[in-house]
Design an enzyme around this catalytic site. Structure first.
Site, mmCIF file in Angstrom:
data_model
loop_
_atom_site.group_PDB
_atom_site.id
_atom_site.type_symbol
_atom_site.label_atom_id
_atom_site.label_comp_id
_atom_site.label_asym_id
_atom_site.label_seq_id
_atom_site.Cartn_x
_atom_site.Cartn_y
_atom_site.Cartn_z
ATOM 1 N N GLU A 168 48.035 22.386 49.422
ATOM 2 C CA GLU A 168 48.100 23.349 48.154
ATOM 3 C C GLU A 168 48.275 22.486 46.893
ATOM 4 O O GLU A 168 48.921 21.631 47.016
ATOM 5 C CB GLU A 168 49.211 24.178 48.586
ATOM 6 C CG GLU A 168 49.687 25.206 47.385
ATOM 7 C CD GLU A 168 48.434 26.041 47.039
ATOM 8 O OE1 GLU A 168 47.858 26.735 47.999
ATOM 9 O OE2 GLU A 168 47.981 25.966 45.800
ATOM 10 N N CYS A 177 57.131 17.258 43.957
ATOM 11 C CA CYS A 177 55.964 16.569 44.677
ATOM 12 C C CYS A 177 55.532 14.936 44.306
ATOM 13 O O CYS A 177 55.592 14.434 45.203
ATOM 14 C CB CYS A 177 54.917 17.440 44.230
ATOM 15 S SG CYS A 177 54.818 19.282 45.103
#
Ligand SMILES: NC(=O)c1ccc[n+]([C@@H]2O[C@H](COP(=O)([O-])OP(=O)(O)OC[C@H]3O[C@@H](n4cnc5c(N)ncnc54)[C@H](O)[C@@H]3O)[C@@H](O)[C@H]2O)c1
Length: 447
Positions: free
Chosen positions: A154, A266
Site C-alpha cells: 500500500e 512508515c
C-alpha cells in the site's frame, strides 16, 4: 466481490471503506475489541479526512461491516487482505508476528479456495512465510485446499489516504498465479478506468518495491536536511537552494523540504527494516544507514537550537509547541519529531505548553503522566506565559498566524520553526527573532 480485511488501522480501514465504496462486500476484522465496538457504533477510531462519511454510507448500504470473529472473517471473503501492523522489532527488523498470526488463522478456518493478499509492509520473503503458515495449518487439519498468496503493498499517505486509494499512482501486485492476478484485476477494476495503473511482478519484487519507495523518499528528506545543516554553517539560505534545485525536472520539488526530521509509522521503521534485511544478506547498506543516522540527528536539531539560545540552561523554561502529529492532517504521533523535542526539553528541566488541531487525545494518551506537559485548547493559549515558541508540524492553521499576538505573548519573542513556515523578514518586522532550518548564518550563529 466478497473481501475480508484483517486490521482496521490506517491502511485496513481505508482499504475496506474504499473497496466497499466501489461496490465490493467487505468485512473488516480486528482483534482490538474496543476498536471494533467503536466502529460498530459509528465512531471512527482514527482521524483521516473524508473517511467517516465513506464508512457511514457504506455501512448503511450494507457493504461494510465489522467483526472480531476470526472464523466469520475467514469464511466471508474469497480475498483475504492482511493489513495488520509490522512494527520494528528490537533489532530494527519488521516484527511479523501479527502477519503470521493472520496467515495461521486463515489456514485454520478456510474451507475453499482463498487468495491471501498481503497489504502490510513486509520484508522480502514474507510471501513464502505466509504460504508456509497457511499450509502448516491446512496440513494440521489434514486438508489439501488450494490457495494463492499475493503481495499488494500500500502506498497511501495518511492525511490524504482516501484520495491516494481512490486515485492511486500505481497498484503493485506481486504474484505467481494467473488466477490470483485476474481476481486482483477485478477487485481494482473501478480504480483503473481512466488508465491501467496495475503493475504486475513477482512477489519478492513487489515486497521490495514498497521498501524501495519509502527509502527513496526518506533519502530525499535526509539529503535535504544535510544540505540545510551545511547552509547554516556556510551562510546560505536552504529555501533559495530548494527552489534552485527543485526547478530541475530530474530532481523536482516533491519531498525536498528541509525540517526537523521525518517521523510517522512508515519511513523510520521501513528504512531500518531494509537496512536490517541488507545486514541479514551480508550487504552493508551504507546509504540507508546514513539516511537513518541523519534523520536521528535532525530530530534533535530544534532542541539544540533552543538549548543554544538559552546557553544550555533550560531549567524552568516554558516552551510553547505548535504541532504534535508527525505531519499535518493526521492524529498519528508515531515517531513524531515533536516527541523527540518534548522528551529532550523535559530531560533538560523545561516544560511544554502544546497545541495540535487533531493529535491532542493521542498526546494525552501517550504522556498522561508527564508533569512537564500542558495541553492547550488553542494555539494562542499555548503561547501564554511561554518563553519561546517551537513549531514541529506544518498544519495550515499555523501558516499565517497573527505575529503581533505571538510577539506580545512570549517572554523572549523567539520562534524556533522546524518546518520553515515563514519568511524571516516578516517575523523581524514584528520584532520576533526567528530560527528556522538551514536559513543562513545570520539566522543562527554557531560558535
Ligand atoms: N499508516 C500508513 O500510512 C501506511 C501506509 C502504507 C503501508 N502501511 C503498512 O500497513 C500496515 C498497517 O499499518 P497501519 O498504519 O494501518 O497499522 P495500525 O497499527 O494503524 O493498524 C493495525 C491494526 O491491525 C490490528 N491487528 C493486529 N493483529 C491482528 C490480527 N491478528 N487480526 C486482525 N487485526 C489485527 C491491530 O489491532 C490494529 O488495529 C503496516 O505494515 C504499515 O507499515 C502503513
Amino acid at each position: 466481490m466478497k473481501i475480508t480485511i484483517f486490521g482496521t488501522g490506517y491502511v485496513g480501514l481505508v482499504t475496506g471503506a474504499c473497496l466497499a465504496d466501489v461496490g465490493h462486500d467487505v468485512l473488516c476484522m480486528d482483534v482490538d475489541q474496543a476498536k471494533i465496538a467503536k466502529l460498530k457504533n459509528g465512531h471512527i477510531p482514527i482521524y483521516e479526512p473524508g473517511l467517516d462519511s465513506i464508512v457511514k454510507h457504506t455501512v448503511e448500504a450494507g457493504r461494510l461491516s465489522f467483526t472480531t470473529d476470526t472464523r466469520q472473517a475467514v469464511q466471508h471473503g474469497v480475498l483475504q487482505f492482511i493489513a495488520v501492523g509490522t512494527p520494528p522489532d528490537e533489532d530494527g527488523s519488521a516484527d511479523l508476528q501479527y502477519v503470521t498470526a493472520v496467515a495461521r488463522s486463515i489456514g485454520e478456518h478456510m474451507d475453499h479456495y482463498k487468495v491471501v493478499v498481503d497489504k502490510s509492509t513486509v520484508p522480502v520473503g514474507t510471501g513464502d512465510k505466509v504460504k508456509a503458515a497457511v499450509r502448516a495449518e491446512l496440513d494440521r487439519r489434514g486438508l489439501e485446499l488450494e490457495f494463492d498468496v499475493v503481495s499488494n503493498p500500500e502506498f497511501l499517505k495518511e492525511g490524504a489516504a482516501i484520495n491516494d486509494f481512490m486515485k492511486p499512482d500505481r497498484i503493485v501486485v506481486g504474484t505467481d498465479s494467473d488466477k490470483a492476478a485476474d481476481m486482483l484485476r477485478e477487485v481494482y477494476y473501478p480504480f483503473n478506468r481512466s488508465h491501467d495503473r496495475m503493475i504486475f511482478m513477482d512477489i519478492r519484487s513487489a515486497e521490495l518495491t514498497k521498501y524501495a519507495a519509502n527509502s527513496m523518499l526518506a533519502t530525499k528528506i535526509s539529503f535535504m536536511n544535510e544540505i540545510a545543516n551545511l547552509a547554516e554553517r556556510l551562510g546560505a539560505d536552504i529555501e533559495a537552494v530548494r527552489r534552485g534545485i527543485g526547478s530541475d525536472p530530474r530532481i523536482g520539488y516533491h519531498f525536498i523540504y528541509p525540517g526537523c526530521g521525518y517521523g510517522g509509522s512508515c519511513f523510520p521503521k521501513d528504512v531500518q527494516a531494509l537496512a536490517r534485511t541488507a545486514r541479514d544478506c551480508d550487504y552493508d547498506a551504507r546509504l540507508l544507514n546514513a539516511v537513518e543516522a541523519v534523520n536521528y540527528a535532525q530530530k534533535h536539531v530544534l532542541y539544540d537550537k533552543i538549548s543554544h539560545y538559552f546557553n544550555g540552561n533550560l531549567q524552568g523554561k516554558v516552551v510553547a509547541l505548535w504541532g504534535l502529529a508527525f505531519k499535518p492532517n493526521t492524529d498519528d504521533m508515531r515517531e513524531a519529531s515533536s516527541r523527540t523535542l518534548m522528551e529532550d526539553l523535559w530531560q533538560a528541566g523545561a516544560s511544554v505548553q502544546a497545541f495540535d488541531p487533531e493529535a491532542m487525545e493521542e498526546t494525552q494518551r501517550l504522556y498522561a503522566e508527564q508533569p512537564g506537559l500542558t495541553l492547550c485548547g488553542t494555539k494562542e493559549q499555548a503561547l501564554k506565559g511561554a518563553d519561546v515558541l517551537a513549531i514541529c508540524t506544518e498544519w495550515k492553521e499555523f501558516r499565517s498566524p497573527d505575529f503581533g499576538v505571538i510577539a506580545g505573548a512570549l517572554r523572549e519573542s523567539v520562534v524556533f520553526d522546524g518546518r520553515n513556515l515563514y519568511e524571516p523578514d516578516m517575523l523581524a518586522r514584528h520584532g520576533l527573532i526567528y530560527y528556522a532550518i538551514g536559513r543562513g548564518r545570520n539566522q543562527f550563529q554557531f560558535d
